[in-house]
Each structure stands twice: as C-alpha cells, then as structure tokens.
Design a protein around this motif. Structure first.
Motif, short mmCIF file in Angstrom:
data_model
loop_
_atom_site.label_atom_id
_atom_site.label_comp_id
_atom_site.label_asym_id
_atom_site.label_seq_id
_atom_site.Cartn_x
_atom_site.Cartn_y
_atom_site.Cartn_z
N ARG A 6 22.96 -104.26 -2.34
CA ARG A 6 22.64 -103.62 -1.10
C ARG A 6 23.13 -102.20 -1.14
NH1 ARG A 6 25.39 -108.68 0.97
NH2 ARG A 6 26.31 -108.23 -1.02
N THR A 7 22.36 -101.32 -0.54
CA THR A 7 22.60 -99.91 -0.69
C THR A 7 23.35 -99.38 0.51
OG1 THR A 7 20.61 -99.95 -1.90
CG2 THR A 7 21.42 -97.85 -1.42
N ALA A 8 22.93 -98.28 1.08
CA ALA A 8 23.61 -97.76 2.24
C ALA A 8 23.30 -98.60 3.45
CB ALA A 8 23.18 -96.34 2.47
N HIS A 9 23.89 -98.26 4.58
CA HIS A 9 23.90 -99.18 5.71
C HIS A 9 22.51 -99.65 6.09
CE1 HIS A 9 26.69 -100.91 8.49
NE2 HIS A 9 25.79 -100.80 9.43
N ALA A 10 21.53 -98.78 6.00
CA ALA A 10 20.19 -99.17 6.43
C ALA A 10 19.55 -100.15 5.50
CB ALA A 10 19.31 -97.93 6.53
N GLY A 11 20.03 -100.25 4.27
CA GLY A 11 19.31 -101.05 3.31
C GLY A 11 20.05 -102.23 2.74
N PHE A 12 21.20 -102.60 3.32
CA PHE A 12 22.00 -103.66 2.72
C PHE A 12 21.18 -104.90 2.40
CE2 PHE A 12 26.25 -102.32 4.75
CZ PHE A 12 26.36 -101.35 3.79
N GLY A 13 20.76 -105.60 3.42
CA GLY A 13 20.01 -106.82 3.19
C GLY A 13 18.67 -106.54 2.57
N ASN A 334 24.27 -91.94 7.05
CA ASN A 334 25.54 -91.36 7.47
C ASN A 334 26.47 -92.53 7.76
OD1 ASN A 334 27.64 -89.85 8.36
ND2 ASN A 334 26.58 -88.93 10.09
N LEU A 335 27.30 -92.87 6.77
CA LEU A 335 28.05 -94.11 6.79
C LEU A 335 29.42 -93.94 7.44
CD1 LEU A 335 27.33 -95.12 3.11
CD2 LEU A 335 26.08 -95.86 5.13
N SER A 395 21.11 -85.44 15.29
CA SER A 395 22.26 -86.17 15.82
C SER A 395 22.95 -87.03 14.76
CB SER A 395 21.83 -87.05 17.00
OG SER A 395 20.89 -88.03 16.58
N THR A 396 22.18 -87.53 13.79
CA THR A 396 22.75 -88.41 12.77
C THR A 396 23.50 -87.65 11.70
OG1 THR A 396 20.98 -90.02 13.14
CG2 THR A 396 22.20 -90.20 11.07
N TYR A 397 22.96 -86.51 11.28
CA TYR A 397 23.53 -85.81 10.13
C TYR A 397 24.15 -84.46 10.45
CZ TYR A 397 20.91 -89.31 7.50
OH TYR A 397 20.41 -90.50 7.01
N ALA A 440 11.10 -88.77 3.82
CA ALA A 440 11.15 -87.60 2.94
C ALA A 440 12.44 -86.81 3.16
CB ALA A 440 9.93 -86.72 3.17
N ILE A 441 12.80 -86.60 4.41
CA ILE A 441 14.00 -85.81 4.71
C ILE A 441 15.25 -86.54 4.23
CG2 ILE A 441 15.45 -84.88 6.55
CD1 ILE A 441 12.89 -84.36 8.16
N GLN A 442 15.37 -87.83 4.56
CA GLN A 442 16.58 -88.55 4.20
C GLN A 442 16.73 -88.68 2.68
OE1 GLN A 442 18.01 -91.25 7.80
NE2 GLN A 442 16.34 -92.23 6.70
N GLY A 443 15.64 -88.95 1.99
CA GLY A 443 15.72 -89.08 0.54
C GLY A 443 16.13 -87.80 -0.14
N ASP A 444 15.58 -86.67 0.34
CA ASP A 444 15.93 -85.39 -0.27
C ASP A 444 17.33 -84.94 0.14
OD1 ASP A 444 13.52 -85.37 -1.53
OD2 ASP A 444 12.67 -83.66 -0.45
#
Length: 560
Positions: A6-13, A334-335, A395-397, A440-444
């Motif tokens: 599992r990766t960052a918070h959004a992708g764990f499961g 943003n963990l 707001s997130t980053y 696109a924004i988050q990946g880059d």
C-alpha cells in the motif's frame, strides 16, 4: 508511497489490491527444514532455509527492540548475538496504519466498480509488533564467506505508514542474478512506521527523536557493514534501492549527514521517489498531528506528553495513530506521518539540501511511472469543478499560499481531460471532470517534478540514469499507475536486470538492456519501458516543462 504494497494514504488498500490485476503477490513464508544452512554472527548461530538455488535467513534482529522505555527513541544496535536463532520465517512486521476511502468518493466511484474490481482493499497478513526491527538476507546457495558478492539493500514503500518484508520476494532478484552469471546478495529491513516512526511535533524536535524510521534504516545499513561479510557479501559494494516511500528513503539517506555516506552504500536506485519538499517537523500542521495524538491518548494533561506516549499501552497509541486521519480529513499525498525537517536527520528542506550540494557522490538511477497520481486521486473524485479542484490542491498542499500564488500551476494543468492523467489517453478514463487534472498535478508534484529537479541539479556532477515506466497503460482509469513498475522489478523483468547490472558494475547497462546513456542537462535521456513488441526505447525528459517548473518553484517556497 508504496511497494506493490500500500502506498500513500489515498492508496493503501487500493494499491495492495491493484497488484491483483497483474498477479504480483502470492509469496509464501518458507518452511523450516530439519537441517539447513547456518551462519555464525558473533557467538550466535542462525538457522536458515534453502530452495533449489537460494538460501534465506529471515527475521534477524538488527536493533534492541524499541519497546517500553525505548519507544520513540533513536534505535540502538543489537547486542552481540549469542545462542541459536531460528531464521526460517519472517519476523514481525512493524505496526501498520489503517485507512479507508471517504464515503463521498466511494459513492462517485460506484459506477466504475466493475473497472476497479479488485481495487477495494487489503490488509496485513503478518504478525505486527513494536519489536519489529529485523531484516532478511537472501543469497545464492553455498556462497562462501570469502565470495565478496555485491549487496542490494531493499527499502520498501507504503507511505511511511505501512509496508512489510513478505510482500516483496527477494529470492526473485537473487535467482535472476544467478541466471545472469552475476550473483548478488539481497537484504531488506523493517523500519518503524506511522506514529511510531514518524511522529512530528515540537516536543519530538526538542527531544531529537524525529524521523525515527529513517534512523532505523541507517542503523540497518550499519548492520550490513558489520555482518554482511559472514554471508559472503562485500561491504564495499552495497547499493540501496527502494520504491515510493522506499525511494524517498533512499534519497533521504543520500542527503543526510551533509551527503557523507559513512561508507554505508556506494550506489542508489529510486523508483518513484526523490528528495521531496518537506516542511518543518514542528510547523503548524505537524504540531496539530502531535496534539491530536496526545489528545486521543489522554496525555494532554501530562507534564511530559512525549514521555506519556512512551508509557502508554501499545494498543492505545496504535489506535490513536490509526485514527489520525478521519474520513473528513482525508488528505491524499500530504501525509500525517512522513519525513520532515527535524534539525538532525534533515537540517533543511531536502530540496534545499540538494541545492546546497549536500548529496552523496554516488552513481544513481531514478525513474517514475507515467501516471503516478491516478491511484491517489480516487479519493477526491467528489470534486467536480475547477474551483473545487483548485481549492483542494491549495488547502491540501499549499495552505500558506493563496489561489493567486498557484495560478501558474493551474494554468499549466487545465481541466481538459485530453491533457490529464492517465496521460495520452484522450477523453478516456474520465471519472469526473476534474479527476485527470488532479491526478496530473498530484503525480507531478510528489514524483515527477522532484525527480527532474534532482537530476537537473546532480546529473552533471555524478553518474545518473533515468527511466520512465509507461507499461500497463491500458489499466482502466489508472494507466501506468504508481508502483506498476514493481511488477517488472520483482517479475522478474528488465528492471530486475537493471538492478543486478547496477549492483555488479554501478552501471545499469547489460545484454538485455538497450544502450542507455547517462542523463545530463544537455541530453536528458530516459529509458522508456513500453508495452508491445518494442519494450524499450529512449525518449527525452522534456514533457510538461512549464507545469513541473511551476510546481518546483512553488514547492521551494512552501514545502509540503
């Protein structure tokens, strides 16, 4: 940031199950045999197990257990070994963070559940314990202690919030090295995660106990220097390799200590991770994480809140760690628990350390998947308008900046789905009007731009190679998603050969790899991995120049 884990918070499961799309998992715990290989470390005898070609020593403790009075403290090296140790099964995993997708996002994803089949969950299958600082050593059978084989040290990903040794079969790497006639030894370590390994806060900073998970990794590398010779490894030929949070960890080991490796490693490989823009461990957002943990555990009124956290029952602190992210505060990449500037491991923002030249002068390879951000954007599909998407990114980053400050970013990443991620898929994969833009924004922001920045700063100063994995492009909604390259590395595949070649020669080129030149600012060449009849080609690292430049400039002003 994950390892087909599992990766960052959004992708764990999601990511754990994403592996099921292509069948990466299925590693089994080896069975102990009545007699088998042994290795002598200090006065201790370790009993391993062997298959046809590969010997494994699993669950070797490399540190004094960080429990009781040693919880939330700098790791201490193992005492000299004495007695007999069963090293035939994986040791306990470090406590794993739990997570979920917000209900608002799941409602939007409902029509796509058929395409997302198998991407809905996964959980740890191993015993978890605070006493988890153990490592595995896997090597070719009958390797003599005088062999001096090169050593590959793997650091798993998982968003600094989860990750386990049993998810990645190091025997695949060793077997492929045997097949190529260039054998290597594989080492992988556990390190503390979530609140146990990356607790932020002023109290943590003042006590000098920030970034404990990275300190664990450093101690494991010292263990390799001390003991790997007993397995036939060469302590002067060690490379470190990681993916996602593991790759960020590799980069972190490169820039700590003024770039002085202390002779702990001699080359580095980073898959989907680079020196990332990181804020201070005691800034407002970080302190809020600490305060929430203190409040949730009942330590608010304690004279020494950090000591109170140390003295809690494990379950109380673990529950507070798991509940740090509620559904309403879901924050994607943003963990809550991640490396931060603590004044010791990082004296400045990692990207500023790169600008200052505080980087280990060792050859390195770095690369990303084409669609790094898609997996992490499934949690924000409830956002459907330009205003909502832009407010989310701000707001997130970049909460200290205004929307006007981010205008250059939003201009470079419009909501036109034909230019969003998954890239080069036209109007396909549009879950909502903003999904491909946010992806696109988050990946880059977290992956591609930091990689390019690192290469631009270092490629003319040391030997570097860069790659782009554009495979599995037809994966519904996700494209060449984050961690899909691990299917190649642990396949085995051509990335396996890259790793073995690099471990042996500090050069990734070899008979199964097309001629892959060094990356330079004048010739920013990428080895690009493709589906189809031509699996490898060379391309230029010149895509989305304006967008990545804008993200890098903003990140240097306002680190995450």
């Amino acid at each position: 940031m994950g390892s087909l884990t599992r990766t960052a918070h959004a992708g764990f499961g999601l990511l754990l199950a994403a592996a099921a799309i292509v069948g990466v998992f299925g590693h089994s715990v080896p069975h102990a045999r009545s007699s088998g290989p042994t290795v002598q470390l200090d006065q201790g005898t370790f009993l391993g197990n062997a298959t046809a070609n590969v010997t494994q020593f699993l669950g070797i403790p490399y540190a004094i257990p960080p429990v009781d009075t040693l919880r939330l403290t700098i790791p201490r090296a193992n005492l000299p070994y004495n007695g007999t140790f069963n090293a035939t099964a994986f040791g306990p995993s470090c406590p794993q963070q739990t997570s979920s997708i917000p209900a608002t996002s799941l409602a939007v994803l409902a029509p796509f559940l058929g395409e997302l089949s198998g991407l809905t969950g996964g959980s740890s299958t191993n015993v978890q314990s605070e006493d988890c600082l153990n490592l595995d050593v896997i090597l070719p059978n009958d390797t003599p202690s005088e062999a001096k084989l090169p050593v590959v040290v793997w650091i798993y990903g998982g968003g600094f919030e989860d990750g386990e040794l049993l998810n990645d079969d190091g025997g695949v790497i060793v077997q492929r090295s045997i097949d190529l006639g260039t054998p290597v030894i594989y080492v992988a370590m556990n390190y503390r995660l979530s609140a146990f390994g990356f607790l932020p806060g002023q109290e943590v900073k003042e006590a000098g106990v920030g970034n404990l998970g990275l300190q664990d990794q450093r101690l494991a590398l010292r263990w390799v220097q001390k003991y790997i010779g007993a397995f036939g490894g060469d302590p002067d030929r060690v490379i470190i390799w990681g993916e996602s949070a593991g790759a960020i960890s590799v980069a972190s080991q490169m820039i700590t200590n003024g770039g002085d490796t202390e002779g702990l490693f001699h080359g580095a490989i980073m898959e989907s991770g680079s020196p990332t823009p990181s804020g201070d461990i005691a800034d407002e957002e970080s302190q809020a994480v600490y305060d929430s943990i203190v409040d949730a555990t009942g330590c608010t009124g304690a004279e020494d809140t950090l000591q109170c956290l140390r003295e809690l029952p494990f379950s109380v602190l673990n529950d507070a760690s798991n509940n740090t992210f509620g559904i309403d505060s879901f924050s994607s990449l943003n963990l809550a628990f991640q490396p931060r500037v603590d004044g010791i491991f990082f004296t400045e923002d990692p990207q500023q350390l790169v600008l200052d030249g505080q980087v280990a002068d060792v050859p390195f390879i770095t690369g990303d998947c084409s669609d790094e951000g898609t997996l992490f954007s499934l949690s924000s599909v409830n956002l459907t308008t330009d205003a909502e998407a832009e407010a989310y990114i701000q707001s997130t980053y970049f909460s200290t900046l205004s929307l006007d400050d981010l205008a250059s970013v939003f201009q470079a990443y419009p909501s036109d789905p034909t230019v969003g991620s998954p890239f080069d898929t036209g109007s396909a994969n549009v879950i909502t009007p903003q999904f491909k833009r946010i992806a696109a924004i988050q990946g880059d922001l977290v992956f591609q731009a930091p990689r390019r920045f690192f290469l631009q700063q270092r490629s003319d100063k040391q030997k570097t190679w860069a790659f782009l994995s554009d495979r599995l492009k037809s994966t519904p909604l996700l494209g060449s998603f984050h961690s899909s390259d691990l299917l190649n590395a642990y396949g085995p595949g051509d990335l396996t050969d890259v790793i073995v070649n690099f471990a042996n020669n500090l050069d990734p080129n070899g008979p199964t790899i097309i001629e892959w030149p060094n990356y330079s600012t004048d010739a920013p060449t990428l080895l690009t991995l493709l589906d189809g009849a031509v699996p490898q080609t060379l391309t230029n690292d010149t895509f989305r120049v304006d967008g990545m430049a804008a993200l890098t400039n903003i990140s240097l002003i306002a680190p995450i």
